[in-house]
Design an enzyme around this catalytic site. Structure first.
Site, PDB file in Angstrom:
ATOM      1  N   LYS A   1      36.212 -30.848   6.812  1.00 20.18           N
ATOM      2  CA  LYS A   1      36.556 -29.420   7.300  1.00 20.18           C
ATOM      3  C   LYS A   1      37.153 -29.650   8.903  1.00 20.18           C
ATOM      4  O   LYS A   1      38.128 -28.902   9.145  1.00 20.18           O
ATOM      5  CB  LYS A   1      35.100 -28.686   7.475  1.00 20.18           C
ATOM      6  CG  LYS A   1      35.270 -27.566   8.283  1.00 20.18           C
ATOM      7  CD  LYS A   1      33.857 -26.698   8.533  1.00 20.18           C
ATOM      8  CE  LYS A   1      32.974 -27.133   9.297  1.00 20.18           C
ATOM      9  NZ  LYS A   1      33.278 -26.789  10.667  1.00 20.18           N
ATOM     10  N   ASN A   2      36.426 -30.413   9.697  1.00 22.67           N
ATOM     11  CA  ASN A   2      36.913 -30.554  10.956  1.00 22.67           C
ATOM     12  C   ASN A   2      38.106 -31.062  11.297  1.00 22.67           C
ATOM     13  O   ASN A   2      38.932 -31.130  12.381  1.00 22.67           O
ATOM     14  CB  ASN A   2      35.955 -31.003  11.863  1.00 22.67           C
ATOM     15  CG  ASN A   2      34.564 -30.176  12.179  1.00 22.67           C
ATOM     16  OD1 ASN A   2      34.733 -29.170  11.716  1.00 22.67           O
ATOM     17  ND2 ASN A   2      33.513 -30.711  12.718  1.00 22.67           N
TER      18      ASN A   2
ATOM     19  N   ARG B   1      34.897 -20.488  15.668  1.00 25.31           N
ATOM     20  CA  ARG B   1      35.507 -21.198  16.915  1.00 25.31           C
ATOM     21  C   ARG B   1      36.681 -21.957  16.988  1.00 25.31           C
ATOM     22  O   ARG B   1      37.539 -22.036  17.677  1.00 25.31           O
ATOM     23  CB  ARG B   1      34.361 -21.751  17.295  1.00 25.31           C
ATOM     24  CG  ARG B   1      34.064 -21.691  18.865  1.00 25.31           C
ATOM     25  CD  ARG B   1      33.200 -22.798  19.286  1.00 25.31           C
ATOM     26  NE  ARG B   1      33.540 -23.774  20.249  1.00 25.31           N
ATOM     27  CZ  ARG B   1      33.714 -23.311  21.684  1.00 25.31           C
ATOM     28  NH1 ARG B   1      33.588 -21.810  21.841  1.00 25.31           N
ATOM     29  NH2 ARG B   1      34.467 -23.788  22.594  1.00 25.31           N
TER      30      ARG B   1
ATOM     31  N   CYS C   1      27.964 -19.214  20.923  1.00 24.37           N
ATOM     32  CA  CYS C   1      27.449 -19.077  19.695  1.00 24.37           C
ATOM     33  C   CYS C   1      25.989 -19.876  19.996  1.00 24.37           C
ATOM     34  O   CYS C   1      25.661 -20.052  20.987  1.00 24.37           O
ATOM     35  CB  CYS C   1      28.247 -19.906  18.558  1.00 24.37           C
ATOM     36  SG  CYS C   1      28.110 -21.587  18.883  1.00 24.37           S
TER      37      CYS C   1
ATOM     38  N   ARG D   1      29.431 -23.157  25.207  1.00 31.00           N
ATOM     39  CA  ARG D   1      30.714 -23.549  24.543  1.00 31.00           C
ATOM     40  C   ARG D   1      32.006 -22.723  25.179  1.00 31.00           C
ATOM     41  O   ARG D   1      32.510 -22.090  24.722  1.00 31.00           O
ATOM     42  CB  ARG D   1      30.624 -23.148  23.019  1.00 31.00           C
ATOM     43  CG  ARG D   1      29.427 -23.924  22.342  1.00 31.00           C
ATOM     44  CD  ARG D   1      29.737 -23.692  20.738  1.00 31.00           C
ATOM     45  NE  ARG D   1      30.573 -24.769  20.100  1.00 31.00           N
ATOM     46  CZ  ARG D   1      30.716 -24.911  19.052  1.00 31.00           C
ATOM     47  NH1 ARG D   1      30.174 -24.371  18.004  1.00 31.00           N
ATOM     48  NH2 ARG D   1      31.695 -25.874  18.545  1.00 31.00           N
TER      49      ARG D   1
ATOM     50  N   ASP E   1      26.268 -33.254  14.804  1.00 27.51           N
ATOM     51  CA  ASP E   1      26.561 -32.294  13.711  1.00 27.51           C
ATOM     52  C   ASP E   1      25.568 -33.013  12.678  1.00 27.51           C
ATOM     53  O   ASP E   1      25.245 -32.509  11.581  1.00 27.51           O
ATOM     54  CB  ASP E   1      27.799 -32.112  13.133  1.00 27.51           C
ATOM     55  CG  ASP E   1      28.596 -31.264  13.957  1.00 27.51           C
ATOM     56  OD1 ASP E   1      28.202 -30.652  14.720  1.00 27.51           O
ATOM     57  OD2 ASP E   1      29.794 -31.139  13.645  1.00 27.51           O
TER      58      ASP E   1
ATOM     59  N   ILE F   1      25.067 -33.376  23.391  1.00 32.56           N
ATOM     60  CA  ILE F   1      26.345 -32.711  23.516  1.00 32.56           C
ATOM     61  C   ILE F   1      26.135 -31.245  23.841  1.00 32.56           C
ATOM     62  O   ILE F   1      26.903 -30.489  24.578  1.00 32.56           O
ATOM     63  CB  ILE F   1      26.905 -32.953  22.221  1.00 32.56           C
ATOM     64  CG1 ILE F   1      27.056 -34.553  21.741  1.00 32.56           C
ATOM     65  CG2 ILE F   1      28.301 -32.256  21.996  1.00 32.56           C
ATOM     66  CD1 ILE F   1      28.007 -34.962  22.361  1.00 32.56           C
TER      67      ILE F   1
ATOM     68  N   ARG G   1      30.037 -21.375   5.694  1.00 35.74           N
ATOM     69  CA  ARG G   1      31.181 -21.683   6.139  1.00 35.74           C
ATOM     70  C   ARG G   1      31.781 -23.005   6.126  1.00 35.74           C
ATOM     71  O   ARG G   1      32.545 -23.176   6.363  1.00 35.74           O
ATOM     72  CB  ARG G   1      30.431 -21.610   8.084  1.00 35.74           C
ATOM     73  CG  ARG G   1      30.778 -20.136   8.508  1.00 35.74           C
ATOM     74  CD  ARG G   1      30.572 -20.416   9.939  1.00 35.74           C
ATOM     75  NE  ARG G   1      31.154 -21.408  10.498  1.00 35.74           N
ATOM     76  CZ  ARG G   1      30.810 -22.345  11.405  1.00 35.74           C
ATOM     77  NH1 ARG G   1      29.918 -22.087  11.969  1.00 35.74           N
ATOM     78  NH2 ARG G   1      31.577 -23.351  11.740  1.00 35.74           N
TER      79      ARG G   1
HETATM   80  C1  UD1 Z   1      33.954 -29.892  17.516  1.00 37.17           C
HETATM   81  C2  UD1 Z   1      33.291 -29.819  16.280  1.00 37.17           C
HETATM   82  C3  UD1 Z   1      31.890 -29.354  15.968  1.00 37.17           C
HETATM   83  C4  UD1 Z   1      31.108 -30.571  16.669  1.00 37.17           C
HETATM   84  C5  UD1 Z   1      31.651 -30.710  18.114  1.00 37.17           C
HETATM   85  C6  UD1 Z   1      31.044 -31.938  18.823  1.00 37.17           C
HETATM   86  C7  UD1 Z   1      35.333 -28.868  15.077  1.00 37.17           C
HETATM   87  C8  UD1 Z   1      36.088 -27.579  14.435  1.00 37.17           C
HETATM   88  N1  UD1 Z   1      34.130 -28.653  15.389  1.00 37.17           N
HETATM   89  O1  UD1 Z   1      33.529 -28.560  18.164  1.00 37.17           O
HETATM   90  O2  UD1 Z   1      31.520 -29.374  14.745  1.00 37.17           O
HETATM   91  O3  UD1 Z   1      29.680 -30.133  16.849  1.00 37.17           O
HETATM   92  O4  UD1 Z   1      33.097 -30.947  18.096  1.00 37.17           O
HETATM   93  O5  UD1 Z   1      31.014 -33.019  18.206  1.00 37.17           O
HETATM   94  O6  UD1 Z   1      35.746 -29.874  15.284  1.00 37.17           O
HETATM   95  N2  UD1 Z   1      32.807 -28.155  26.225  1.00 37.17           N
HETATM   96  C9  UD1 Z   1      33.035 -27.645  27.611  1.00 37.17           C
HETATM   97  N3  UD1 Z   1      34.505 -27.122  27.994  1.00 37.17           N
HETATM   98  C10 UD1 Z   1      35.303 -26.980  26.936  1.00 37.17           C
HETATM   99  C11 UD1 Z   1      34.961 -27.573  25.669  1.00 37.17           C
HETATM  100  C12 UD1 Z   1      33.827 -28.158  25.478  1.00 37.17           C
HETATM  101  O7  UD1 Z   1      32.308 -28.008  28.649  1.00 37.17           O
HETATM  102  O8  UD1 Z   1      36.356 -26.543  27.302  1.00 37.17           O
HETATM  103  C13 UD1 Z   1      31.533 -28.931  25.968  1.00 37.17           C
HETATM  104  C14 UD1 Z   1      30.913 -28.199  25.027  1.00 37.17           C
HETATM  105  O9  UD1 Z   1      30.222 -26.997  25.435  1.00 37.17           O
HETATM  106  C15 UD1 Z   1      29.896 -29.279  24.349  1.00 37.17           C
HETATM  107  C16 UD1 Z   1      30.922 -30.608  24.710  1.00 37.17           C
HETATM  108  O10 UD1 Z   1      31.854 -30.193  25.320  1.00 37.17           O
HETATM  109  O11 UD1 Z   1      28.682 -29.448  25.034  1.00 37.17           O
HETATM  110  C17 UD1 Z   1      31.388 -31.092  23.123  1.00 37.17           C
HETATM  111  O12 UD1 Z   1      32.172 -29.780  22.468  1.00 37.17           O
HETATM  112  P1  UD1 Z   1      33.636 -29.825  21.933  1.00 37.17           P
HETATM  113  O13 UD1 Z   1      33.792 -31.442  21.532  1.00 37.17           O
HETATM  114  O14 UD1 Z   1      34.508 -29.232  22.412  1.00 37.17           O
HETATM  115  O15 UD1 Z   1      32.947 -29.293  20.446  1.00 37.17           O
HETATM  116  P2  UD1 Z   1      34.205 -28.603  19.641  1.00 37.17           P
HETATM  117  O16 UD1 Z   1      35.424 -29.283  19.543  1.00 37.17           O
HETATM  118  O17 UD1 Z   1      34.205 -26.986  19.762  1.00 37.17           O
END
Ligand code: UD1
Length: 400
Positions: A22-23, A92, A116, A121, A307, A329, A399
């Site tokens: 999915k990701n 998201r 969420c 996030r 995850d 994370i 989802r």
């Molecule tokens: C993706 C995955 C999700 C997984 C996550 C972490 C998808 C669609 N989703 O989510 O399933 O749980 O990676 O492996 O691929 N952060 C910041 N600033 C930002 C962006 C992120 O501080 O601008 C933080 C987040 O709050 C979190 C960490 O960085 O603590 C990692 O998040 P991130 O890798 O961005 O998660 P997603 O890409 O949203």
């Protein structure tokens, strides 16, 4: 479906085939915005999230067909640069249309996704990267409005408080492929899904090296073309099936597995005493002896995936000994703890740690799903529990 009712205590045996990730599928579908040509994406899992991405692409003016796991995207009359709140707020990952819209149209208006249940996030890293490519960013009425006369390659450090960001790396990479000159993303996410997106972009004509490592280099090109791609197998679905086998004292052979993407989980399960037989694209999982409790810490790839944290906690809740689970994370990703405790588990939350004291048996109970992976954790717990478990708010599970 309203709720899922599970009669526990059945040993799971047999073979199962894992779907595409999915990701990987979601950002790859978003990347089709970068070309007017036709793109064919195979192995797309049929889920609510992938259907949401179909709706988003259609709302942006793309023509999309989704049949038998194959998504075909072609151009409509014109491309719209606004991704609406109604769609982005339901998922998201929709925020990853920002990079390709900006790359293709030099303007994008994308709703902020909001927080969420698993945490705040933020999207600061996405915006930092996009700005570094020369775009202006304004926040207007809950939308990110990004504009640029032209995008220019840059050296961008994309690490955050919790390490690298998967979707921020995706977004910046997708904006940079059509920028002028060279972009270097330092502290890029190394997740296999990011590397898969890069492979898709390369098939479209992008010049990318270093994907799958913390330093990705992108040489901007003037034009991208259509291509055909098959997404990688879903490592989280595979991991969840592995735990389904162990928690039910079962014997499951799992096919279409990218074993090299599951290193951290395989290592933990071997430490716990699981019997794993690996072949090329398959893995057979069962118990050899009594399992023992193991500690684990979630980390960006290749570390233990956040995850898989909730599902692993289900297994540890009925494994003798004490297991300390540390979430690095999303420090608040523990909504499942209270639900597992409703089923009799003995888990104490201490900030970003959960201390799990393994008990003999869970007992079935009505529980509530809070997010996608927490739902999977409750399904696993229900399979192992004595009696009936009714999981409500199951739409989270649908989802993904
Ligand atoms: C993706 C995955 C999700 C997984 C996550 C972490 C998808 C669609 N989703 O989510 O399933 O749980 O990676 O492996 O691929 N952060 C910041 N600033 C930002 C962006 C992120 O501080 O601008 C933080 C987040 O709050 C979190 C960490 O960085 O603590 C990692 O998040 P991130 O890798 O961005 O998660 P997603 O890409 O949203």
């Amino acid at each position: 479906m309203d709720k899922l009712v599970i009669e526990g205590g059945v040993t799971l045996k047999g073979e199962v085939t894992i779907s595409g990730a999915k990701n990987s599928a979601l950002p790859i579908m978003a990347a089709t915005i970068l070309t007017d040509d036709a793109c064919i994406i195979k192995g797309v899992p049929v889920l609510r999230d992938t259907n949401t991405m179909v709706k988003i692409l259609r709302s942006l003016g793309k023509c999309v067909e989704f049949e038998n796991g194959v998504v075909t995207v072609t151009s409509g009359k014109s491309l719209n640069h606004v991704a609406d709140y109604k769609l982005v707020s339901t998922m998201r990952a929709s925020f990853c249309v920002l990079g390709p819209l900006l790359g293709k149209l030099k303007k994008a208006k994308v709703s902020l996704p909001g927080g969420c249940i698993i945490g705040v996030r933020p999207v600061d890293l996405h915006l930092k990267g996009i700005k570094a490519l020369g775009a202006t960013i304004d926040i207007e009425g809950g939308y990110v409005v990004a504009k640029a006369d032209k995008l220019k390659g840059n050296h961008i450090y994309l690490g955050g408080v919790y390490g690298s960001s998967v979707l921020a790396t995706d977004n910046v990479m997708m904006a940079a492929v059509l920028a002028h000159g060279k972009t270097v993303i330092e502290s890029a996410a190394c997740e296999p899904e990011v590397a898969d997106l890069a492979e898709f972009l390369i098939k479209m004509g992008a010049k990318i090296t270093g994907h799958g490592t913390p330093i990705i280099e992108i040489e901007g090109v003037a034009h991208l073309h259509g291509c055909t791609h098959t997404v990688i197998p879903d490592r989280i679905e595979a991991g969840t099936m592995m735990l389904a086998s162990l928690i039910t004292h079962g014997d499951i052979s799992i096919k279409n597995v990218a074993i090299h993407h599951l290193g951290a989980l395989i290592d933990k399960l071997q430490e716990a005493g699981a019997a794993l037989v690996k072949s090329d694209h398959a893995i057979r999982v069962r118990r050899k002896t009594r399992l023992k409790a193991v500690n684990l810490t979630t980390l960006p790839y290749p570390g233990f995936p956040t995850d898989m944290q909730a599902q692993m906690m289900s297994l540890m809740s009925i494994t003798p000994g004490i297991s300390v689970v540390t979430e690095k994370i999303y420090p608040d990703r523990f909504m499942h703890v209270a639900e597992l405790n409703r089923m009799g588990a003995n888990i104490q939350r201490e900030g970003p740690h959960a201390i799990v004291s393994g008990i003999k048996e869970l007992s079935g109970a009505p529980v509530m799903a809070s997010d996608l992976r927490a739902s999977a954790c409750l399904v696993l717990a229900g399979l192992a529990a004595k009696g009936e478990t009714a999981i409500s708010r199951i739409y989270h599970l649908e989802r993904g």
